[in-house]
Design an enzyme around this catalytic site. Structure first.
Site, short mmCIF file in Angstrom:
data_model
loop_
_atom_site.label_atom_id
_atom_site.label_comp_id
_atom_site.label_asym_id
_atom_site.label_seq_id
_atom_site.Cartn_x
_atom_site.Cartn_y
_atom_site.Cartn_z
N SER A 1 25.12 3.87 12.49
CA SER A 1 24.70 2.40 12.64
C SER A 1 26.25 1.44 12.95
CB SER A 1 23.89 1.82 11.61
OG SER A 1 22.45 1.92 11.47
N ASP B 1 0.85 -1.28 0.05
CA ASP B 1 0.04 0.25 0.29
C ASP B 1 0.72 1.26 -0.15
OD1 ASP B 1 -2.82 0.95 2.50
OD2 ASP B 1 -1.57 2.13 1.35
N GLU C 1 30.44 5.40 3.85
CA GLU C 1 30.31 3.82 3.46
C GLU C 1 29.90 2.73 2.62
OE1 GLU C 1 26.33 2.65 6.24
OE2 GLU C 1 26.81 5.04 5.95
N SER D 1 17.41 -1.75 14.64
CA SER D 1 18.33 0.07 14.28
C SER D 1 17.42 1.01 14.91
CB SER D 1 18.90 -0.19 12.28
OG SER D 1 17.36 -0.06 11.61
N HIS E 1 19.69 12.55 11.21
CA HIS E 1 20.20 12.27 10.28
C HIS E 1 18.81 11.63 9.98
CE1 HIS E 1 21.71 8.37 8.16
NE2 HIS E 1 21.61 7.62 8.30
N LYS F 1 10.21 10.48 14.70
CA LYS F 1 10.26 9.22 15.80
C LYS F 1 11.12 10.17 17.21
CE LYS F 1 9.77 4.80 13.35
NZ LYS F 1 7.98 4.38 13.63
N CYS G 1 26.75 6.17 8.62
CA CYS G 1 25.90 7.37 8.60
C CYS G 1 27.08 7.81 9.28
CB CYS G 1 24.99 7.26 8.44
SG CYS G 1 23.99 5.72 7.88
N1 CAA Z 1 -0.25 3.67 5.28
C1 CAA Z 1 0.42 4.76 6.28
N2 CAA Z 1 1.56 3.96 7.22
C2 CAA Z 1 1.96 2.41 6.77
C3 CAA Z 1 0.95 1.40 5.97
C4 CAA Z 1 -0.63 2.52 5.77
N3 CAA Z 1 -0.74 1.75 4.75
N4 CAA Z 1 1.29 0.51 6.66
C5 CAA Z 1 1.85 0.73 7.24
N5 CAA Z 1 2.71 1.86 7.65
C6 CAA Z 1 3.88 2.33 8.63
C7 CAA Z 1 3.71 1.49 10.14
O1 CAA Z 1 2.90 1.10 10.55
C8 CAA Z 1 5.20 1.95 10.28
O2 CAA Z 1 4.64 3.05 11.46
P1 CAA Z 1 5.75 2.92 12.66
O3 CAA Z 1 7.10 2.76 12.78
O4 CAA Z 1 5.52 4.38 13.10
O5 CAA Z 1 5.17 1.78 13.07
C9 CAA Z 1 6.05 2.50 8.95
O6 CAA Z 1 4.79 2.19 8.45
C10 CAA Z 1 7.22 1.36 9.09
O7 CAA Z 1 5.99 -0.17 9.06
P2 CAA Z 1 6.89 -1.77 9.54
O8 CAA Z 1 7.84 -1.63 10.55
O9 CAA Z 1 6.25 -2.55 9.17
O10 CAA Z 1 7.83 -1.96 8.25
P3 CAA Z 1 8.59 -2.43 7.55
O11 CAA Z 1 9.10 -4.27 8.18
O12 CAA Z 1 9.11 -2.79 6.19
O13 CAA Z 1 10.14 -1.95 7.93
C11 CAA Z 1 12.29 -0.37 7.92
C12 CAA Z 1 10.50 -0.58 7.61
C13 CAA Z 1 12.57 -0.65 9.18
C14 CAA Z 1 12.34 1.45 8.00
C15 CAA Z 1 12.76 -0.90 7.14
O14 CAA Z 1 12.41 0.04 5.74
C16 CAA Z 1 14.74 -1.12 6.95
O15 CAA Z 1 14.91 -1.97 7.49
N6 CAA Z 1 15.29 0.07 6.53
C17 CAA Z 1 16.50 0.07 6.08
C18 CAA Z 1 16.84 0.04 8.00
C19 CAA Z 1 16.79 1.53 9.13
O16 CAA Z 1 16.42 3.27 7.75
N7 CAA Z 1 16.72 1.87 10.20
C20 CAA Z 1 16.64 3.35 10.50
C21 CAA Z 1 17.28 3.42 11.80
S1 CAA Z 1 19.38 2.83 11.25
C22 CAA Z 1 20.20 4.17 10.44
O17 CAA Z 1 19.12 5.00 10.80
C23 CAA Z 1 21.37 4.10 9.93
C24 CAA Z 1 21.30 4.12 8.02
O18 CAA Z 1 21.02 5.12 7.41
C25 CAA Z 1 20.60 2.47 7.82
#
Ligand code: CAA
Length: 389
Positions: A310, A31, A81, A203, A235, A244, A113
């Site tokens: 990270s 979605d 990185e 993460s 970041h 968040k 990062c």
């Molecule tokens: N409408 C609106 N919102 C929706 C939705 C919809 N239809 N469906 C889902 N959402 C929301 C969820 O409720 C969730 O919101 P919250 O975080 O507020 O709870 C959000 O969308 C994401 O949903 P999920 O957590 O289910 O998503 P996911 O399992 O696919 O994972 C992620 C999201 C963890 C960010 C993933 O994209 C990921 O692993 N990304 C890479 C890691 C990353 O960026 N980590 C960030 C911290 S580490 C860092 O900052 C260093 C770096 O650069 C990597």
């Protein structure tokens, strides 16, 4: 009187192509609300087959050289990185492409990062030692996760070049810094992999823990109060992460998390990251660029920076925006870098994602795709060949 040292000029570059999240959502049946609202991303930059961290870095840095010349630059620090070599610093190719003098110190820095913030702080130290010198700090990254993984939606690519010196025209960097290091495995990329490994939920938790840790240290070091900041550059692996993080910080400090207040503090910092995607080391400085380019008047205002890498290392520090800064911005060029990208469909993006330079030591030309000023023309005898276009 203490010296005023900070960011004198700032310029960004990004990839040739862009993939809208609508195309990714159509491919994987997600979605679109999850991308647009849930993680706060609309599109992501995709590099051409003849672009990499070197071409992005040189493209970001060249306008700084055109405006200020090379006379005072004696150090170039490139943070990344998504390094292209285990030994040679990518900055040496950049040094050559942008015509820096041989009397220059060039080095590459890595800590996920966070690397560019270390580079910025080291640059401040070098300038304090010799105020006649300027340091060219470049953050350049291509973020790549496995296809069809949760991280795929949080890819992107960009470089930010910053000229650091005394009496900066944009932002004065202040003491103290709040520091935080914790040995966690939330995101990493072993030497034998092209794509990052990540424990997504871990993460996010590790990032929030680091926000607390850096703020605690920042206040213990005698930093400003939260209320003194006009805006916060976080970041942004995805822009929702900044929200968040800021809500977490406000809660930690016992302050109100009213959505309007949070949006006022962050809203303008997310504009570039929302359409470029994660640019790792460059991300927090893209947030600064977006803020400076859009805010009405930030003269004399304090901006909080939260840099997270990270693994993990984080730093919170303050910058004060300098009078007259708006005369030195590159707002039009930044918009052009973003709007000039060519949209690709999912199949074209996937082919670019899977493209690798041959590793057989032969002579190989790369497809001519970029319309930017520099290109990776090919590889020969395991040596990357760069040209101006
Ligand atoms: N409408 C609106 N919102 C929706 C939705 C919809 N239809 N469906 C889902 N959402 C929301 C969820 O409720 C969730 O919101 P919250 O975080 O507020 O709870 C959000 O969308 C994401 O949903 P999920 O957590 O289910 O998503 P996911 O399992 O696919 O994972 C992620 C999201 C963890 C960010 C993933 O994209 C990921 O692993 N990304 C890479 C890691 C990353 O960026 N980590 C960030 C911290 S580490 C860092 O900052 C260093 C770096 O650069 C990597």
């Amino acid at each position: 009187m203490s010296l005023s040292i900070g960011i004198h000029d700032l310029s960004l570059a990004t990839g040739e192509f862009v993939l809208p999240h609508t195309a990714l959502a159509a491919h994987n049946g997600t979605d679109i609300g999850k991308y647009h609202v849930g993680i706060g991303q609309e599109s992501m930059s995709v590099t051409a087959a003849d672009e990499d961290i070197v071409t992005l870095a040189a493209t970001a840095a060249a306008p700084l050289i055109a405006r200020h010349g090379t006379d005072r630059i004696r150090t170039l620090v490139l943070a990344t990185e998504s390094s292209i070599d285990q030994a040679k610093a990518a900055g040496i190719y950049v040094h050559s492409l942008i015509g820096l003098p041989s009397a220059t110190r060039v080095v590459e820095l890595k800590q996920a990062c966070y690397g560019a913030t270390a580079a910025l702080q080291f640059a401040v130290g070098l300038v304090r030692r010799d105020p006649a010198q300027q340091v060219l700090v470049i953050a350049s990254d291509v973020s790549r996760y496995d296809l069809d993984s949760p991280g795929e939606a949080t890819q992107g690519a960009a470089a930010v070049a910053m000229l650091v010196g005394v009496d900066p025209a944009l932002v004065r960097i202040e003491d103290p810094s709040g520091l935080y290091t914790a040995d966690v495995m939330d995101f990493w990329r072993p030497n034998y992999r092209d794509t990052a490994l990540v424990d997504g939920q871990e993460s996010v938790g590790a990032y929030l823990q680091a926000v607390e840790g850096t703020w605690k240290d920042y206040t213990e070091q005698g930093g400003r109060t939260l209320e003194e900041f006009a805006a916060f550059c976080y970041h942004q692996p995805f822009t929702k992460m900044a929200y968040k993080a800021h809500r977490h910080l406000l809660n930690y400090c016992g302050l109100d998390t009213d959505p309007d207040t949070v949006t006022a503090a962050l809203g303008q910092t997310t504009a570039y990251n929302r359409v470029i995607g994660n640019s790792y080391t460059a991300s927090v400085y893209l947030a600064l660029a977006a803020l400076l380019d859009q805010a009405d008047d930030l003269t004399g205002k304090s901006v909080g920076f939260l840099s997270y890498g990270s693994g993990s290392v984080a730093e919170f520090f303050a910058g004060t925006v300098v009078a007259g800064y708006s005369n030195h911005l590159r707002t039009d060029a930044h918009h052009e870098a973003i709007t000039r990208r060519t949209e690709v469909d999912y199949a074209a993006y996937r082919a670019l994602h899977e493209h690798r330079l041959p590793a057989d030591g032969g002579d190989h030309a790369t497809p001519a795709q970029t319309t930017g000023p520099y290109r990776l023309a090919g590889i020969s005898g395991h040596k990357r060949l760069y040209t101006t276009r």
